[in-house]
Design a protein around this motif. Structure first.
Motif, PDB file in Angstrom:
ATOM      1  N   GLY A  55     -34.386 -64.433 -57.701  1.00 18.27           N
ATOM      2  CA  GLY A  55     -34.401 -64.996 -59.043  1.00 18.27           C
ATOM      3  C   GLY A  55     -34.580 -66.502 -59.045  1.00 18.27           C
ATOM      4  O   GLY A  55     -34.471 -67.166 -58.012  1.00 18.27           O
ATOM      5  N   ILE A  62     -30.210 -68.367 -65.711  1.00 19.40           N
ATOM      6  CA  ILE A  62     -31.175 -67.573 -64.931  1.00 19.40           C
ATOM      7  C   ILE A  62     -32.425 -67.425 -65.789  1.00 19.40           C
ATOM      8  O   ILE A  62     -32.358 -66.959 -66.922  1.00 19.40           O
ATOM      9  N   GLU A  83     -35.288 -62.980 -62.927  1.00 16.04           N
ATOM     10  CA  GLU A  83     -34.516 -62.189 -61.961  1.00 16.04           C
ATOM     11  C   GLU A  83     -35.421 -61.465 -61.026  1.00 16.04           C
ATOM     12  O   GLU A  83     -36.538 -61.225 -61.263  1.00 16.04           O
TER      13      GLU A  83
END
Length: 70
Positions: A2, A67, A70
């Motif tokens: 990620g 994030i 991913e």
């Protein structure tokens, strides 16, 4: 693997600090912070730098990043 984006630029702006000031206050090298602030996504990040930044901004580490892939 990620990718994450560090929110250094956002937190610096909230405090009214430049990236240079964040570097001086945190002890994280300016060129590293500049890379973190400009990058839309990083595969690796220095965990020690994250700890220093969390203390400097007075935020939990989890708030310093998001994030993006991913």
């Amino acid at each position: 693997m990620g990718l994450i984006r560090l929110r250094v630029k956002e937190f610096a702006a909230e405090k009214g600090w430049t990236i240079k000031e964040v570097s001086e206050r945190s002890g994280v090298v300016y060129s590293t912070l500049r890379t973190y602030a400009r990058s839309p996504g990083l595969a690796t990040v220095d965990v020690a730098a994250l700890h220093k930044l969390a203390r400097t901004f007075d935020w939990p580490i989890e708030e310093l990043y998001e994030i993006v892939q991913e």
